[in-house]
Design an enzyme around this catalytic site. Structure first.
Site, mmCIF file in Angstrom:
data_model
loop_
_atom_site.group_PDB
_atom_site.id
_atom_site.type_symbol
_atom_site.label_atom_id
_atom_site.label_comp_id
_atom_site.label_asym_id
_atom_site.label_seq_id
_atom_site.Cartn_x
_atom_site.Cartn_y
_atom_site.Cartn_z
ATOM 1 N N ASP A 1 0.864 -1.177 0.000
ATOM 2 C CA ASP A 1 0.000 0.000 0.000
ATOM 3 C C ASP A 1 0.903 1.230 0.000
ATOM 4 O O ASP A 1 2.098 1.139 0.285
ATOM 5 C CB ASP A 1 -0.906 0.011 1.238
ATOM 6 C CG ASP A 1 -1.885 1.181 1.207
ATOM 7 O OD1 ASP A 1 -2.596 1.328 0.201
ATOM 8 O OD2 ASP A 1 -1.912 1.977 2.155
ATOM 9 N N SER A 2 0.291 2.363 -0.275
ATOM 10 C CA SER A 2 1.070 3.602 -0.230
ATOM 11 C C SER A 2 1.414 3.972 1.217
ATOM 12 O O SER A 2 2.322 4.757 1.447
ATOM 13 C CB SER A 2 0.276 4.735 -0.875
ATOM 14 O OG SER A 2 -0.972 4.860 -0.238
ATOM 15 N N TYR B 1 -0.330 8.490 -2.929
ATOM 16 C CA TYR B 1 -0.222 8.134 -4.338
ATOM 17 C C TYR B 1 -1.328 8.805 -5.164
ATOM 18 O O TYR B 1 -1.168 9.002 -6.366
ATOM 19 C CB TYR B 1 -0.373 6.616 -4.510
ATOM 20 C CG TYR B 1 0.866 5.790 -4.224
ATOM 21 C CD1 TYR B 1 2.031 6.367 -3.720
ATOM 22 C CD2 TYR B 1 0.862 4.423 -4.474
ATOM 23 C CE1 TYR B 1 3.154 5.588 -3.468
ATOM 24 C CE2 TYR B 1 1.981 3.644 -4.236
ATOM 25 C CZ TYR B 1 3.124 4.219 -3.732
ATOM 26 O OH TYR B 1 4.222 3.446 -3.498
ATOM 27 N N GLY B 2 -2.450 9.082 -4.499
ATOM 28 C CA GLY B 2 -3.637 9.588 -5.208
ATOM 29 C C GLY B 2 -3.360 10.700 -6.210
ATOM 30 O O GLY B 2 -3.817 10.635 -7.349
ATOM 31 N N CYS C 1 -3.810 -0.971 -2.341
ATOM 32 C CA CYS C 1 -4.044 0.440 -2.634
ATOM 33 C C CYS C 1 -4.884 0.586 -3.913
ATOM 34 O O CYS C 1 -4.510 0.062 -4.971
ATOM 35 C CB CYS C 1 -2.685 1.109 -2.818
ATOM 36 S SG CYS C 1 -2.755 2.836 -3.244
ATOM 37 N N ASN C 2 -5.995 1.293 -3.798
ATOM 38 C CA ASN C 2 -6.863 1.496 -4.968
ATOM 39 C C ASN C 2 -6.159 2.317 -6.047
ATOM 40 O O ASN C 2 -6.275 2.023 -7.231
ATOM 41 C CB ASN C 2 -8.139 2.216 -4.547
ATOM 42 C CG ASN C 2 -9.058 1.355 -3.726
ATOM 43 O OD1 ASN C 2 -10.006 0.788 -4.234
ATOM 44 N ND2 ASN C 2 -8.770 1.224 -2.445
ATOM 45 N N GLU D 1 -5.417 10.523 7.988
ATOM 46 C CA GLU D 1 -3.992 10.592 8.338
ATOM 47 C C GLU D 1 -3.745 11.511 9.535
ATOM 48 O O GLU D 1 -2.850 11.278 10.333
ATOM 49 C CB GLU D 1 -3.172 11.126 7.147
ATOM 50 C CG GLU D 1 -3.000 10.148 6.024
ATOM 51 C CD GLU D 1 -2.027 9.028 6.356
ATOM 52 O OE1 GLU D 1 -1.032 9.289 7.040
ATOM 53 O OE2 GLU D 1 -2.292 7.878 5.948
ATOM 54 N N CYS E 1 -10.971 3.443 -1.615
ATOM 55 C CA CYS E 1 -9.689 3.940 -1.094
ATOM 56 C C CYS E 1 -9.460 3.255 0.249
ATOM 57 O O CYS E 1 -10.399 3.128 1.048
ATOM 58 C CB CYS E 1 -9.766 5.460 -0.906
ATOM 59 S SG CYS E 1 -8.321 6.140 -0.078
ATOM 60 N N THR E 2 -8.228 2.822 0.467
ATOM 61 C CA THR E 2 -7.931 2.055 1.686
ATOM 62 C C THR E 2 -8.226 2.825 2.969
ATOM 63 O O THR E 2 -8.460 2.228 4.011
ATOM 64 C CB THR E 2 -6.440 1.687 1.720
ATOM 65 O OG1 THR E 2 -5.677 2.848 1.411
ATOM 66 C CG2 THR E 2 -6.126 0.569 0.777
ATOM 67 N N HIS E 3 -8.195 4.149 2.898
ATOM 68 C CA HIS E 3 -8.398 4.936 4.119
ATOM 69 C C HIS E 3 -9.875 5.055 4.519
ATOM 70 O O HIS E 3 -10.174 5.323 5.669
ATOM 71 C CB HIS E 3 -7.844 6.350 3.925
ATOM 72 C CG HIS E 3 -6.358 6.417 3.991
ATOM 73 N ND1 HIS E 3 -5.555 5.728 3.128
ATOM 74 C CD2 HIS E 3 -5.533 7.080 4.845
ATOM 75 C CE1 HIS E 3 -4.288 5.981 3.426
ATOM 76 N NE2 HIS E 3 -4.245 6.798 4.460
HETATM 77 N N1 DGL Z 1 -3.902 3.951 -0.476
HETATM 78 C C1 DGL Z 1 -4.522 4.932 -1.318
HETATM 79 C C2 DGL Z 1 -5.715 4.342 -2.050
HETATM 80 O O1 DGL Z 1 -6.273 3.343 -1.660
HETATM 81 C C3 DGL Z 1 -4.960 6.141 -0.534
HETATM 82 C C4 DGL Z 1 -3.850 7.004 -0.059
HETATM 83 C C5 DGL Z 1 -2.988 7.599 -1.155
HETATM 84 O O2 DGL Z 1 -3.424 8.497 -1.889
HETATM 85 O O3 DGL Z 1 -1.857 7.119 -1.252
HETATM 86 O O4 DGL Z 1 -6.116 4.897 -3.037
#
Ligand code: DGL
Length: 274
Positions: A19-20, A51-52, A82-83, A161, A193-195
């Site tokens: 994941d990011s 990463y978004g 990570c999506n 976060e 999104c994982t968050h």
């Molecule tokens: N892990 C990212 C996702 O699921 C969210 C956080 C990011 O932007 O890195 O899209």
């Protein structure tokens, strides 16, 4: 063709999760609940998240670097938790890896379609994920007549976060993003999104209990279980050597703090510079 001896060796290998940052721990939590006899090795690219907003090519490069690292850690399968990373190029990762590589988009899409009665589905995610249209394309591949409304919600990652989910500001932001979706009469909302599962209570309150929230972390574990069972590579139930290893590119201490809260267990993370 994998021989049965290779199956047994592979069964004892770990599931790789990338994941990011910390968000992929939602997948680890679900893995530990549903597949407690499997070992997990996790990489969170905390130094380079989010990463978004990044260009897809750059995200793909970062993902390759994490996968290469995990390949030296005895893994049998990779979960791209990570999506944004899944949207940036799941098929590329699958082409270059000998291990199966799973992404979070397809399992979430299948679950949403199974749940939606009105065939009106909402998708929320980062700017990268929503901009890629990968969710919308995948939903329409299954059913062209679905009504899909998608929305990038970049502030949600920052709220999670920075531990601001339980503030009036978070509620206001959630209403701004989601009220236009609710007025489109959706009955299912994919948390792309994982968050977002970490703020699911607020999101559920804002969209109302008649809307089913789809958590891709839960859905991907069902897919992992199926693949391991069907390929004979599930770890035997009597395995007592389950190991969880955590690697991050940024500060391991802050990752551990979040990890302990999320997984309800002590964790040790190691920093690796990619
Ligand atoms: N892990 C990212 C996702 O699921 C969210 C956080 C990011 O932007 O890195 O899209």
């Amino acid at each position: 063709m994998v021989t049965s001896k290779e199956h047994i060796i592979n069964a004892h290998k770990a599931i790789g999760v990338i994941d990011s940052g910390v968000g992929g721990l939602t997948v680890v939590k679900e893995l530990s609940r549903r597949l407690p006899h499997e070992s997990v090795v996790y990489f969170g690219d905390t130094a380079r998240m989010p990463y978004g907003p990044r260009p897809m090519e750059e995200v793909r490069r970062f993902v390759f670097e994490m996968i290469e690292f995990l390949q030296h850690q005895e893994i049998k399968l990779v979960v791209v938790a990570c999506n944004s990373a899944t949207a940036a190029g799941l098929s590329y990762y699958q082409q270059v890896c000998e291990e199966p590589v799973l992404g979070v988009i397809e399992p979430g899409v299948r679950a949403a379609i199974a749940h939606s009665r009105k065939q009106r589905i909402g998708v929320i995610g980062t700017t990268g994920t929503i901009g890629s249209s990968e969710y919308v394309k995948a939903l329409h591949r299954h059913n062209r007549s679905l009504y899909v409304i998608s929305k990038a919600c970049p502030l949600f990652v920052l709220l999670v976060e920075n531990n601001l989910v339980e503030t009036p500001e978070a509620r206001k932001v959630a209403h701004e993003y989601l009220d236009p979706m609710s007025s489109e009469n959706i009955d299912t909302l994919i948390l792309g999104c994982t968050h977002y599962p970490l703020m699911a209570d607020l999101l559920q309150e804002v969209v109302g209990t008649s809307v089913k929230l789809i958590n891709s972390a839960e859905e991907i574990v069902t897919e992992v279980e199926t693949i391991l069972d069907n390929s004979g590579q599930a770890n035997p139930l009597n395995n007592n050597n389950t190991r969880y290893r955590f690697f991050v590119s940024g500060n391991p201490r802050s990752f551990e703090e979040v990890g302990v809260k999320m997984l309800q267990r002590e964790i040790k993370a190691y920093q690796v510079l990619l």
